[in-house]
Design an enzyme around this catalytic site. Structure first.
Site, mmCIF file in Angstrom:
data_model
loop_
_atom_site.group_PDB
_atom_site.id
_atom_site.type_symbol
_atom_site.label_atom_id
_atom_site.label_comp_id
_atom_site.label_asym_id
_atom_site.label_seq_id
_atom_site.Cartn_x
_atom_site.Cartn_y
_atom_site.Cartn_z
ATOM 1 N N GLU A 93 -0.924 -29.669 -19.440
ATOM 2 C CA GLU A 93 -0.263 -28.381 -19.193
ATOM 3 C C GLU A 93 -1.278 -27.246 -19.330
ATOM 4 O OE1 GLU A 93 1.751 -26.665 -17.842
ATOM 5 O OE2 GLU A 93 3.567 -26.236 -18.969
ATOM 6 N N ASP A 97 4.374 -21.611 -24.137
ATOM 7 C CA ASP A 97 4.904 -20.343 -24.646
ATOM 8 C C ASP A 97 6.148 -20.630 -25.491
ATOM 9 O OD1 ASP A 97 5.555 -17.713 -25.104
ATOM 10 O OD2 ASP A 97 6.172 -17.280 -23.048
ATOM 11 N N PHE A 146 0.244 -12.071 -21.716
ATOM 12 C CA PHE A 146 0.349 -12.779 -20.446
ATOM 13 C C PHE A 146 -1.040 -12.929 -19.840
ATOM 14 C CE2 PHE A 146 1.374 -13.669 -16.063
ATOM 15 C CZ PHE A 146 2.416 -14.572 -16.207
ATOM 16 N N ARG A 159 -4.890 -17.598 -9.449
ATOM 17 C CA ARG A 159 -5.047 -18.976 -9.933
ATOM 18 C C ARG A 159 -6.492 -19.464 -9.802
ATOM 19 N NH1 ARG A 159 -0.010 -21.368 -10.892
ATOM 20 N NH2 ARG A 159 1.679 -20.729 -9.506
HETATM 21 P P1 IMP Z 1 7.379 -22.371 -21.766
HETATM 22 O O1 IMP Z 1 8.415 -23.277 -21.221
HETATM 23 O O2 IMP Z 1 7.931 -21.044 -22.186
HETATM 24 O O3 IMP Z 1 6.524 -23.000 -22.836
HETATM 25 O O4 IMP Z 1 6.471 -21.949 -20.566
HETATM 26 C C1 IMP Z 1 5.440 -22.682 -20.098
HETATM 27 C C2 IMP Z 1 5.184 -22.296 -18.650
HETATM 28 O O5 IMP Z 1 5.342 -20.894 -18.416
HETATM 29 C C3 IMP Z 1 3.760 -22.615 -18.318
HETATM 30 O O6 IMP Z 1 3.701 -23.852 -17.678
HETATM 31 C C4 IMP Z 1 3.355 -21.513 -17.382
HETATM 32 O O7 IMP Z 1 3.607 -21.909 -16.051
HETATM 33 C C5 IMP Z 1 4.254 -20.360 -17.705
HETATM 34 N N1 IMP Z 1 3.560 -19.383 -18.547
HETATM 35 C C6 IMP Z 1 3.795 -19.105 -19.850
HETATM 36 N N2 IMP Z 1 2.990 -18.146 -20.299
HETATM 37 C C7 IMP Z 1 2.192 -17.808 -19.257
HETATM 38 C C8 IMP Z 1 1.122 -16.869 -19.105
HETATM 39 O O8 IMP Z 1 0.716 -16.132 -20.027
HETATM 40 N N3 IMP Z 1 0.548 -16.816 -17.872
HETATM 41 C C9 IMP Z 1 0.938 -17.594 -16.844
HETATM 42 N N4 IMP Z 1 1.925 -18.481 -16.947
HETATM 43 C C10 IMP Z 1 2.552 -18.595 -18.141
HETATM 44 MG MG MG Z 2 3.028 -24.321 -15.904
#
Ligand code: IMP
Ligand code: MG
Length: 168
Positions: A93, A97, A146, A159
């Site tokens: 991954e 977050d 972010f 990206r």
């Molecule tokens: P989670 O489910 O909240 O842990 O989110 C994980 C997903 O959210 C990651 O696979 C990313 O695609 C996206 N994400 C979370 N934080 C960021 C960030 O700071 N930048 C870009 N994508 C993020």
């Molecule tokens: Mg992701």
């Protein structure tokens, strides 16, 4: 945008992760499961630095509701093409977050009876957690900000950047 992690630092960390994972899986074959799209660059670099045999496959996930605020509901929009039964599997991954995404995928893949299932994330934002999930391997721990670059996007942009930036 402000530079957070330079290309050289990212590459050093990926090499170190690959060394550690290769050591932990010495003599075994590992299936890398990348979460599209964000993990594609990290996974490519990690795979090239592994010294044990690897195979690769990908899943694509979508979360219901808003993109920016995790709704806590995830679904698979592109599934694996490989059976996991009896295999050593590592989910790759880009960033954790809330933990909702990895927690969901981990349990879905665990149900397919791999021999082992581990997770690696290049970045971790522990302050954002809504579910208690900890990856087995983490590159960098960062604050609640972010970030883009090295596979990660903001509205599909950035990206391809080789370093990691904070969006302000
Ligand atoms: P989670 O489910 O909240 O842990 O989110 C994980 C997903 O959210 C990651 O696979 C990313 O695609 C996206 N994400 C979370 N934080 C960021 C960030 O700071 N930048 C870009 N994508 C993020
Ligand atoms: Mg992701």
């Amino acid at each position: 945008m402000k530079l957070l992690i330079a290309e050289k630092e990212v590459q050093k960390k990926v090499s170190r992760l690959a060394r550690k994972i290769s050591r932990d899986f010495a003599g075994r074959e590992l299936l890398l499961v990348g979460i599209l799209k964000g993990a594609f660059i990290f996974m490519a670099d990690l795979a090239r630095r592994m010294t044990t045999p690897v195979k690769v496959d990908f899943v694509r996930l979508a979360s219901y509701g808003s993109e920016t605020q995790s709704s806590g509901r995830v679904r698979i929009t592109k599934d694996l093409e490989t059976s996991l039964r009896g295999k050593d599997v590592l989910i790759v991954e880009d960033i954790i977050d809330t933990g909702v995404t990895l927690d969901f995928l981990f349990h879905r893949l665990q149900a397919r009876r791999p021999r082992s299932l581990k997770t690696v994330s290049l970045l971790d934002k522990p302050e954002g957690r809504k579910v208690d999930f900890q990856a087995d391997y983490i590159g960098f721990t960062i604050g609640n900000q972010f970030v883009v670059g090295y596979g990660m996007d903001c509205n599909e942009e950035y990206r391809n950047l080789p370093e990691i930036y904070v969006v302000r």
